[in-house]
Design an enzyme around this catalytic site. Structure first.
Site, short mmCIF file in Angstrom:
data_model
loop_
_atom_site.label_atom_id
_atom_site.label_comp_id
_atom_site.label_asym_id
_atom_site.label_seq_id
_atom_site.Cartn_x
_atom_site.Cartn_y
_atom_site.Cartn_z
N GLN A 123 29.00 32.26 -103.51
CA GLN A 123 30.33 31.93 -103.37
C GLN A 123 31.18 32.96 -103.48
OE1 GLN A 123 31.39 28.66 -102.78
NE2 GLN A 123 33.57 29.45 -102.87
N LYS A 138 29.77 21.40 -102.60
CA LYS A 138 28.61 21.75 -101.83
C LYS A 138 27.25 21.02 -102.41
CE LYS A 138 30.91 25.74 -100.04
NZ LYS A 138 30.95 27.41 -100.33
N ASP A 165 24.48 31.20 -94.77
CA ASP A 165 25.95 31.19 -94.71
C ASP A 165 26.35 32.30 -93.80
OD1 ASP A 165 28.61 30.08 -95.52
OD2 ASP A 165 28.71 31.72 -97.09
#
Length: 282
Positions: free
Chosen positions: A98, A54, A121
């Site tokens: 994450q 990423k 996200d």
């Protein structure tokens, strides 16, 4: 019948290239560089690999990537404090926690520490509600990427029977909401669904997100179905029996190279969106 592959690689590249142009314009015209902060707890090899990927894609998109790395023994309170600090930092436009985090941490509490305006996200309850009610907000990246992939391949969603196999709060559940918003008739199934095969046999569109290798068998699919495999298991194996699906479906995503690239592309696109919203008071 031999299915056509729905690769996400080329489409994701196009999205990232457009992000790079938008990010460059923001920097040249306003002196603002979109910034994505990634929080990584522990040293799980898969998570470290994902974060590295990423960060590399962020660089290609002209996005400033910041890494906040915390030890595996970090407490929930410590993680929440770190995320809130990023939420309060005006130099950060998007926050990615994450996941999964270590088992002792309350992941939901950590997600909810992300300011809605920086939830690029799409993992907070605010973002889920926005998706469910059709209000402005950020989509969960994997479901959002799947919708983009289906659109790019001309898949009609309105009036179609869609089955989502999986019910996680950041994949299965929001996937169903986005399909419903496009006028699909949605059925949620999961690992404990009785007679899953009967649901699959009626599905025009199947999204596999249950986290079990080859859980969905090719012979259970409706001939000509569109199959999206959002699973990823050791050995580059998805949640769908790929060989069987290729013989029965019309369109199938590969693993890897299908949903994964789209997830990252949408994450970067929403980070640029977040920067623009702050700059232009959108």
């Amino acid at each position: 019948m031999s299915a056509q592959l729905m690769s996400g690689t080329a489409l994701a590249r196009q999205i990232v290239e457009r992000c790079a142009l938008r990010a460059q314009a923001l920097f040249e015209e306003h002196g603002v560089r979109p910034a994505l902060a990634t929080v990584l707890v522990g040293d799980d090899p898969a998570s470290v690999t994902y974060v590295t990927m990423k960060r590399n894609r962020s660089a290609k998109a002209g996005i400033d990537s910041r890494l906040v790395r915390l030890p595996a023994e970090t407490t929930t309170a410590e993680l929440v404090a770190a995320v809130r600090a990023l939420s309060d930092d005006p130099g950060v436009h998007g926050i990615l926690l994450q996941h999964p985090v270590p088992a002792h941490i309350d992941e939901r509490a950590a997600f909810e520490a992300i300011a809605p305006a920086k939830d690029v996200d799409g993992v907070t309850m605010h973002s889920f509600a926005a998706m469910a009610f059709g209000e402005p907000g950020f989509a969960s990246c994997t479901p959002g990427g799947i919708i983009r992939l289906l659109d790019a391949h001309g898949v009609e969603l309105s009036g179609r029977q869609a089955v989502v196999v999986g019910r996680s709060p950041i994949l299965g559940k929001p996937m169903g909401m986005l399909l419903l918003a496009r006028d699909a008739t949605v059925t949620y199934c999961h690992s404990r669904t009785v007679d899953l095969a009967s649901h699959l046999a009626a599905a025009d569109i199947v999204v596999a997100a249950v986290g079990r290798p080859e859980f969905i068998k090719g012979h259970d699919l409706k001939p000509g179905a569109v199959v999206v495999d959002a699973g990823y298991n050791p050995g580059n194996v998805g949640d769908v029996d790929f060989a069987g699906a290729m013989e029965r479906a019309a369109l199938v995503t590969p693993v890897p190279g299908g949903v994964g690239p789209m997830t990252i592309a949408v994450l970067l696109e929403q980070t640029v969106d977040a920067a623009e919203r702050v700059l232009f008071n959108l």
